[in-house]
Design an enzyme around this catalytic site. Structure first.
Site, PDB file in Angstrom:
ATOM      1  N   LYS A   9     -47.104  31.579  63.433  1.00  0.00           N
ATOM      2  CA  LYS A   9     -47.573  31.293  64.381  1.00  0.00           C
ATOM      3  C   LYS A   9     -49.308  31.880  63.604  1.00  0.00           C
ATOM      4  O   LYS A   9     -48.748  31.772  62.311  1.00  0.00           O
ATOM      5  CB  LYS A   9     -47.420  32.687  64.847  1.00  0.00           C
ATOM      6  CG  LYS A   9     -46.204  32.521  66.012  1.00  0.00           C
ATOM      7  CD  LYS A   9     -45.934  33.975  66.924  1.00  0.00           C
ATOM      8  CE  LYS A   9     -44.471  33.811  68.225  1.00  0.00           C
ATOM      9  NZ  LYS A   9     -45.221  35.218  68.830  1.00  0.00           N
ATOM     10  N   TYR A  49     -45.092  28.672  76.308  1.00  0.00           N
ATOM     11  CA  TYR A  49     -44.068  29.756  76.736  1.00  0.00           C
ATOM     12  C   TYR A  49     -44.421  29.350  78.271  1.00  0.00           C
ATOM     13  O   TYR A  49     -44.688  30.963  78.597  1.00  0.00           O
ATOM     14  CB  TYR A  49     -45.471  30.880  76.470  1.00  0.00           C
ATOM     15  CG  TYR A  49     -44.788  30.846  74.609  1.00  0.00           C
ATOM     16  CD1 TYR A  49     -44.169  31.921  74.335  1.00  0.00           C
ATOM     17  CD2 TYR A  49     -45.994  30.650  73.778  1.00  0.00           C
ATOM     18  CE1 TYR A  49     -43.690  32.119  73.236  1.00  0.00           C
ATOM     19  CE2 TYR A  49     -46.356  31.610  72.586  1.00  0.00           C
ATOM     20  CZ  TYR A  49     -44.724  32.587  72.060  1.00  0.00           C
ATOM     21  OH  TYR A  49     -44.060  32.632  70.757  1.00  0.00           O
ATOM     22  N   ASN A 112     -46.999  38.664  65.530  1.00  0.00           N
ATOM     23  CA  ASN A 112     -46.023  39.009  64.947  1.00  0.00           C
ATOM     24  C   ASN A 112     -45.525  37.734  63.847  1.00  0.00           C
ATOM     25  O   ASN A 112     -43.800  37.425  63.507  1.00  0.00           O
ATOM     26  CB  ASN A 112     -44.305  39.648  65.039  1.00  0.00           C
ATOM     27  CG  ASN A 112     -44.291  38.564  66.934  1.00  0.00           C
ATOM     28  OD1 ASN A 112     -44.712  37.317  66.496  1.00  0.00           O
ATOM     29  ND2 ASN A 112     -43.867  38.648  67.397  1.00  0.00           N
ATOM     30  N   HIS A 115     -41.950  32.472  65.793  1.00  0.00           N
ATOM     31  CA  HIS A 115     -41.062  31.972  66.669  1.00  0.00           C
ATOM     32  C   HIS A 115     -40.342  31.860  66.120  1.00  0.00           C
ATOM     33  O   HIS A 115     -40.221  30.956  65.484  1.00  0.00           O
ATOM     34  CB  HIS A 115     -42.724  31.194  67.839  1.00  0.00           C
ATOM     35  CG  HIS A 115     -41.785  30.350  68.485  1.00  0.00           C
ATOM     36  ND1 HIS A 115     -41.179  31.582  70.110  1.00  0.00           N
ATOM     37  CD2 HIS A 115     -40.840  29.517  67.904  1.00  0.00           C
ATOM     38  CE1 HIS A 115     -40.692  30.590  69.864  1.00  0.00           C
ATOM     39  NE2 HIS A 115     -40.087  29.659  70.328  1.00  0.00           N
ATOM     40  N   GLU A 126     -37.846  23.596  72.957  1.00  0.00           N
ATOM     41  CA  GLU A 126     -39.508  23.658  72.231  1.00  0.00           C
ATOM     42  C   GLU A 126     -39.160  22.969  71.345  1.00  0.00           C
ATOM     43  O   GLU A 126     -40.141  22.474  70.523  1.00  0.00           O
ATOM     44  CB  GLU A 126     -39.327  25.304  71.644  1.00  0.00           C
ATOM     45  CG  GLU A 126     -39.115  26.222  72.212  1.00  0.00           C
ATOM     46  CD  GLU A 126     -38.919  27.576  72.427  1.00  0.00           C
ATOM     47  OE1 GLU A 126     -37.716  27.762  71.041  1.00  0.00           O
ATOM     48  OE2 GLU A 126     -39.139  28.307  72.616  1.00  0.00           O
TER      49      GLU A 126
HETATM   50  O1  CDP Z   1     -40.894  36.027  69.827  1.00  0.00           O
HETATM   51  P1  CDP Z   1     -39.202  36.724  70.633  1.00  0.00           P
HETATM   52  O2  CDP Z   1     -38.474  35.730  71.035  1.00  0.00           O
HETATM   53  O3  CDP Z   1     -38.846  37.661  70.036  1.00  0.00           O
HETATM   54  O4  CDP Z   1     -40.247  37.505  71.488  1.00  0.00           O
HETATM   55  P2  CDP Z   1     -40.258  37.174  73.153  1.00  0.00           P
HETATM   56  O5  CDP Z   1     -39.418  38.903  74.307  1.00  0.00           O
HETATM   57  O6  CDP Z   1     -39.609  36.095  73.438  1.00  0.00           O
HETATM   58  O7  CDP Z   1     -42.250  37.395  73.641  1.00  0.00           O
HETATM   59  C1  CDP Z   1     -42.834  35.929  72.741  1.00  0.00           C
HETATM   60  C2  CDP Z   1     -43.718  36.493  72.584  1.00  0.00           C
HETATM   61  O8  CDP Z   1     -44.525  37.104  72.969  1.00  0.00           O
HETATM   62  C3  CDP Z   1     -43.555  37.464  71.465  1.00  0.00           C
HETATM   63  O9  CDP Z   1     -43.491  36.818  69.883  1.00  0.00           O
HETATM   64  C4  CDP Z   1     -44.801  38.432  70.773  1.00  0.00           C
HETATM   65  O10 CDP Z   1     -45.767  37.695  70.140  1.00  0.00           O
HETATM   66  C5  CDP Z   1     -45.273  38.634  72.437  1.00  0.00           C
HETATM   67  N1  CDP Z   1     -44.847  39.794  72.800  1.00  0.00           N
HETATM   68  C6  CDP Z   1     -46.513  40.528  73.547  1.00  0.00           C
HETATM   69  O11 CDP Z   1     -48.048  40.225  72.970  1.00  0.00           O
HETATM   70  N2  CDP Z   1     -45.672  41.775  73.761  1.00  0.00           N
HETATM   71  C7  CDP Z   1     -44.435  42.440  74.548  1.00  0.00           C
HETATM   72  N3  CDP Z   1     -44.355  43.447  75.166  1.00  0.00           N
HETATM   73  C8  CDP Z   1     -43.812  40.929  74.194  1.00  0.00           C
HETATM   74  C9  CDP Z   1     -44.180  39.737  73.455  1.00  0.00           C
HETATM   75 MG    MG Z   2     -38.548  34.474  72.994  1.00  0.00          MG
END
Ligand code: CDP
Ligand code: MG
Length: 138
Positions: A9, A49, A112, A115, A126
């Site tokens: 990212k 997203y 974080n 991805h 994706e």
């Molecule tokens: O990336 P991952 O699949 O682990 O998490 P996701 O639930 O698919 O969420 C996508 C991305 O949104 C995360 O990697 C974070 O960068 C962001 N996110 C956030 O800003 N705040 C949250 N409460 C959850 C996710």
């Molecule tokens: Mg995800």
């Protein structure tokens, strides 16, 4: 053989973490079969997203993902989806296991570093979002 999409990212790219991420991918025996650097615009980040468009963090997330260059890669290997998610660690770095990328490098639940796709259908969507078939090596 399974494929998954990985992204370093914009926070990971700007902090000089591309090499660390690739080292872990290769060290774990996952094959990089496609890679490119790209700077998404807002609409492209929103499309990527789209599954999260109703979530409260969608606006911030898509602003962040379009804030600078990112590196997208296709990883291949047995159980590549689960293995890459294991290397990444939990979404919230405070809950991520020791030794994972997010635990070591993330600064925020949003920023974080990496991805990873979460299932075969999302991986297919994706990968196709960033790469055509000629950009993925056999
Ligand atoms: O990336 P991952 O699949 O682990 O998490 P996701 O639930 O698919 O969420 C996508 C991305 O949104 C995360 O990697 C974070 O960068 C962001 N996110 C956030 O800003 N705040 C949250 N409460 C959850 C996710
Ligand atoms: Mg995800």
């Amino acid at each position: 053989m399974e494929r998954t999409l990985a992204i370093v990212k914009p926070d990971g790219v700007s902090r000089g973490l591309i090499g660390d991420v690739i080292k872990r991918i290769e060290g774990r025996g996952l094959k990089i079969v496609a890679a490119k650097m790209l700077h998404m615009n807002r609409a492209q980040a929103e499309g990527f997203y789209a599954v999260h468009r109703e979530r409260p963090f969608f606006g911030d997330l898509t602003a962040f993902m379009s804030s600078g260059p990112a590196v997208a890669m296709v990883l291949a290997g047995e159980n590549a989806i689960a293995r890459w998610r294991e290397l990444m660690g939990a979404t919230d770095y405070r809950k991520a296991a020791e030794g994972t990328i997010r635990r070591e490098f993330a600064t925020d639940i949003e920023k974080n570093v990496v991805h990873g796709s979460d299932a075969p259908d999302t991986a297919a969507f994706e990968i196709g979002y960033f790469f055509n078939r000629f950009e993925i090596v056999a």
